[in-house]
Design an enzyme around this catalytic site. Structure first.
Site, PDB file in Angstrom:
ATOM      1  N   SER A 238       0.820  -1.209   0.000  1.00 16.61           N
ATOM      2  CA  SER A 238       0.000   0.000   0.000  1.00 16.61           C
ATOM      3  C   SER A 238       0.860   1.269   0.000  1.00 16.61           C
ATOM      4  O   SER A 238       1.579   1.533  -0.937  1.00 16.61           O
ATOM      5  CB  SER A 238      -0.966  -0.017   1.188  1.00 16.61           C
ATOM      6  OG  SER A 238      -1.870   1.056   1.126  1.00 16.61           O
TER       7      SER A 238
ATOM      8  N   ASP B 140      -6.003   2.286  -3.678  1.00 12.48           N
ATOM      9  CA  ASP B 140      -7.304   2.163  -3.009  1.00 12.48           C
ATOM     10  C   ASP B 140      -7.690   3.434  -2.251  1.00 12.48           C
ATOM     11  O   ASP B 140      -8.840   3.593  -1.853  1.00 12.48           O
ATOM     12  CB  ASP B 140      -7.349   0.935  -2.086  1.00 12.48           C
ATOM     13  CG  ASP B 140      -6.327   0.971  -0.956  1.00 12.48           C
ATOM     14  OD1 ASP B 140      -5.484   1.886  -0.928  1.00 12.48           O
ATOM     15  OD2 ASP B 140      -6.371   0.060  -0.102  1.00 12.48           O
TER      16      ASP B 140
END
Length: 448
Positions: free
Chosen positions: A96, A241
């Site tokens: 991430s 995301d």
């Protein structure tokens, strides 16, 4: 509590915590949990991701599970494709927003959402007992070519494409050298937007501005939005995301504030709905929800908690303060591109600019910080803050409600050896005072 899984999946420094042996064994544990394939495997642009994907698919194969590789994709793309294309599960290789030396794995259930906390413990049980599934037949390893097109079509199905196209909106995309470079520019083109790209080349070292978009590293985005007279700008994190917006004046918006605007827009269409958000998000969402007779539900910090609560409660909206927004009509996960397209839909339906829309929201000011902290040190912090004479919430760390519009919260990070400090108030000066006061209390606790 989980020993391997953190707030969002498994993460570590590649070659140190995340060794080749560990990757193989945790994949065997995931295979034993799923029992059967096919499993969709995707990854972000980190330098170690391709190698890890080969270990993951080989380990799945040795357990007898078929795997299908879709290559570099954003996490929400893999999640949506897992569900829509009928996979029994998915594995996304990503760390991430963590620095380049990190990598990790997010385990996706067949419903397109990360597995629950209970299921993470089941995977860990396989890991620690070493009771892995054994097969006398190797699973097949093939390629999936429809993940990106399926994801893009799914997003476009949730908005008024014709209306957006008619507005010819101009957008600056700061792709952060990350995985949304595969999908966000295509979406904007399909929606008739003029796009200006920043940090568009996928590069696992994140040379542009780092893997996490923050107000401190988005100057280039802000300047480009103003210079190009764009309607807004958007910056994505490494695996795509999460997203942070910039209005037409160059002002960077917090994840909380943009989530309030998107929630207000969605709740006008779908009143009497449910919103799920974590305990460290803005309290103004309760005011927004009240106007549409909607209900806010709070969870521990972490997208898994929010996503799984959305499923349980059939909630239409979920969000975190870090720019992670979830639209239940599409998928109950954080999705940078879906979030971007909701804003395009909002602006296409409005006569106002983004800054004018933001000014229509109730006032609130938020901030956050972090400080190095061990588990034992964090216990000292909690002990000191528990002595405060105000309402306390121990859902995740400790949250102090100071008055009707002000609160401060401290929690131990699930991804790094730090404590995170959050605060909100009705004015900037009041917020500054609160944050300074409690940051000093935290430092005093750590010095003891």
């Amino acid at each position: 509590m989980a020993k391997i899984f953190g707030t969002n999946g498994v993460r570590g420094v590649f070659g140190e915590d995340l060794t080749l042996d560990f990757i193989s064994k945790i994949t065997l544990s995931i295979a034993s949990f799923f029992k059967k394939g096919p499993i969709l495997v995707g990854y972000d642009g980190r330098e170690s991701s391709v190698l890890i994907s080969k270990i993951v698919t080989a380990s799945l194969s040795s357990a007898g599970l078929d795997s299908v590789v879709c290559g570099i994709v954003p996490t929400p793309c893999l999640q949506f494709a897992t569900r829509q294309l009928g996979y029994n599960g998915g594995i996304m290789i990503t760390a991430s927003h963590n620095p380049p030396q990190y990598n990790g794995m997010k385990v996706i259930a067949r419903d397109g959402i990360e597995i629950s906390r209970e299921d993470e413990l089941k995977v860990e049980e396989f890991y620690f007992t070493k009771k892995w599934q054994i097969s006398d037949k190797f699973g097949l390893i093939t390629k999936e070519s429809k993940a990106v097109s399926t994801y893009i079509s799914g997003i476009k199905n949730r908005v008024n494409v014709r209306k957006i196209k008619s507005r010819n909106l101009r957008v600056v995309l700061d792709l952060g050298n990350g995985a949304q470079a595969v999908t966000a520019p295509i979406l904007c083109k399909d929606l008739g937007c003029e796009t200006i790209l920043i940090n568009e080349k996928i590069d696992g070292t994140f040379p542009g501005r780092g893997s996490e978009p923050t107000p401190q590293n988005l100057d280039k985005l802000s300047d480009m939005v103003v210079k190009s007279k764009s309607d807004f700008g958007i910056a994505f994190d490494g695996d795509g995301d999460r997203s942070i917006f910039c209005d037409e004046s160059g002002k960077i918006l917090t994840g909380d504030r943009s989530a309030l605007l998107l929630s207000k827009y969605i709740l006008k269409k779908y009143p009497k709905s449910k919103i799920v958000t974590s305990v460290n998000s803005t309290s103004v969402i309760e005011k927004i929800a009240e106007n549409s007779e909607s209900k806010v539900l709070r969870t521990r910090v972490g997208s898994v908690e929010v996503s799984r609560k959305m499923i349980k409660e059939n909630a239409i909206i979920g969000f975190e303060e870090n720019g992670g927004f979830m639209y239940g009509k599409h998928n109950q996960v954080r999705d940078g591109s879906m979030t971007m397209v909701i804003l395009l839909d909002l602006l296409a339906a409005s006569k106002n600019s983004l800054s004018e829309e933001m000014n229509s929201l109730p006032p609130s000011f938020t901030t956050k910080g972090k400080i190095e902290c061990s588990t034992n040190d964090f216990k000292k912090i909690v002990k000191i803050l528990k002595a405060e004479s105000c309402e306390k919430d121990l859902t995740d760390g400790i949250k102090l409600s100071l008055d009707d519009s002000s609160w401060v919260m401290v929690r131990l990070s699930g991804t790094e050896p730090i404590a995170r400090i959050y605060a909100e108030s009705s004015s900037q000066s009041k917020l500054d005072d609160i944050f300074a006061k409690y940051l000093q209390k935290v430092k005093t606790a750590l010095d003891r």
